[in-house]
Scaffold this active site. Structure first.
Site, PDB file in Angstrom:
ATOM      1  N   CYS A   1      -9.768  -8.242  -0.697  1.00  0.00           N
ATOM      2  CA  CYS A   1      -9.361  -9.653  -0.597  1.00  0.00           C
ATOM      3  C   CYS A   1     -10.195 -10.416   0.428  1.00  0.00           C
ATOM      4  CB  CYS A   1      -7.895  -9.761  -0.230  1.00  0.00           C
ATOM      5  SG  CYS A   1      -6.856  -8.946  -1.420  1.00  0.00           S
TER       6      CYS A   1
ATOM      7  N   GLN B   1       0.811  -1.226   0.000  1.00  0.00           N
ATOM      8  CA  GLN B   1       0.000   0.000   0.000  1.00  0.00           C
ATOM      9  C   GLN B   1       0.842   1.272   0.000  1.00  0.00           C
ATOM     10  OE1 GLN B   1      -3.321   0.379  -0.361  1.00  0.00           O
ATOM     11  NE2 GLN B   1      -3.777  -1.804  -0.418  1.00  0.00           N
TER      12      GLN B   1
END
Ligand code: PMP
Length: 383
Positions: free
Chosen positions: A326, A171
């Site tokens: 996810c 990220q």
């Protein structure tokens, strides 16, 4: 007009990268072939590795291409360690990988209400296992609440006990240049990243290791990528990744994203009752030490079931998520939000909004005008 607020899940392909892909679509050779077609593909992979090494300020020899950050995380966990110490809010690929590879592992490190790992606990775990080869796993920035860990300090701590530090940088990767993090990378032993979080294509990731590759086991058998990730390389997608990192945000672009994110939060907070921030405080990058990804917002909207709100927003062309994409098929409330102290109901009333440099500040007003009545509607329907 549609508004995409899910850049943490995946980003659109950067327009320059898009053009580059179209220009190279005809390339079909196998990068391992000795002829011209093969060599052209090999050159693309080499250039991508060089671009990525330049972006990270590391050596090309330390980089392996994978099928994504999940595969890079899996490869990192194959490090020949005796003991693993990991933070409770790691990505699911890490949590599941540890369950499988280290079924009796016990050193899960808790986080505080803002998602910061308990460094004293890491130290205790290292000290209690000091005769072992320890692998410490700490995600650099969290995908749900944006918490940025103090990796420089954690690296010193881990190394002072002779341990190895693996950092999932997926990220934070798009912000490495803007945040000037190349010096910190030099202290990280193993790192993972993903192309589709920074304007590249899905199905390509990066594994960086300053630890010799012999200390890992293959995730796919074969000869490519130092024998750790076998199989013909995805030339186009790897090339696109190498192109994408040329266009990562500058410091000023990052500050602009952060201002827009803060403005969006102010608009929502002041127009909807009982909105609370999950994760670290929102700060002004120019004045204060920042500990949250500049594009991440995660808010709890009391008494509003997040999946209902997300569906209603979707029907209006506003795209956001309840947390990690996810885990979206997992019905349980977000484990990240629970680890920072939210209960099930609060976790199920939270949404993640993540923006990028193209976010139009005017959209904040449109968003609060759309979201506020929906929140009222959902709350009324429950009375
Ligand atoms: N780690 C983190 C922190 C992520 O946010 C993601 C993507 N959701 C991954 C790993 C997995 O990346 P990929 O989709 O490339 O497998």
């Amino acid at each position: 007009m549609s508004v995409y607020l899910d850049y943490a899940a995946s980003t659109p392909i950067n327009t320059h990268v898009h053009d580059w892909i179209l220009d190279h679509l005809e390339l079909f050779g196998n990068p391992s072939s000795p002829h011209q077609q093969g060599k052209e593909c090999r050159d693309i992979i080499d250039t991508a590795r060089e671009n990525l090494a330049e972006y990270m300020q590391c050596d090309t020899e330390n980089i392996i291409f994978t099928s994504g950050a999940s595969q890079a995380n899996t490869l990192a966990l194959t490090y020949h360690a005796d003991n693993v110490i990991w933070s409770a809010i790691e990505h699911s690929s890490v949590i599941e990988g540890i369950k499988y590879l280290y079924p009796s592992a016990k050193n899960k490190i808790s986080v505080d209400i803002n998602g910061f790992v308990n460094q004293r606990q890491i130290e205790r775990a290292l000290s209690a296992n000091k005769d072992m080869k320890n692998l410490v796993v700490v995600q650099w920035a969290n995908n749900e609440i944006g918490t940025i860990q103090d990796i420089a300090t954690i690296a010193d701590l881990v190394h002072s006990y002779g341990g190895i530090l693996f950092v999932d940088a997926t990220q934070i990767f798009p912000w490495l240049k803007a945040m000037d993090l190349s010096e910190v990378i030099k202290n990280v032993d193993i790192l993972s990243a993903s192309a589709h979080k920074c304007g590249g294509m899905k199905g390509t990731g990066l594994f960086y290791s300053s630890v010799p590759f012999d200390d890992f086991s293959p995730v796919v058998f074969g000869h490519q990528e130092h024998g750790l990730v076998g199989g013909t390389e995805n030339t186009l997608s790897i090339g696109a990744f190498g192109e994408a990192v040329k266009y990562m945000p500058t410091f000023m672009e990052m500050v602009c994203v952060l201002d827009n994110r803060n403005y969006l939060y102010d608009e929502l907070k002041s127009n909807i009752s009982n909105v609370f921030l999950n994760g670290p405080e929102l700060k002004d990058w120019l004045n204060e030490k920042n500990t949250r990804l500049p594009n991440n917002l995660n808010i709890l909207i009391d008494d509003v079931q997040n999946d209902t709100l997300i569906q209603l927003l979707d029907s209006m062309g506003i795209y956001c998520s309840g947390g990690s994409a996810c885990n979206s098929h997992v019905l349980a409330p977000s484990y990240v939000l629970k680890e920072i102290g939210l209960n099930d109901k609060q976790a199920n009333s939270s949404i993640r909004l993540s923006i990028d440099a193209d976010f139009d500040p005017g959209a904040s007003i449109l968003l609060r005008n759309r979201i506020a009545p929906l929140v009222d509607l959902i709350r009324q329907s429950k009375q």
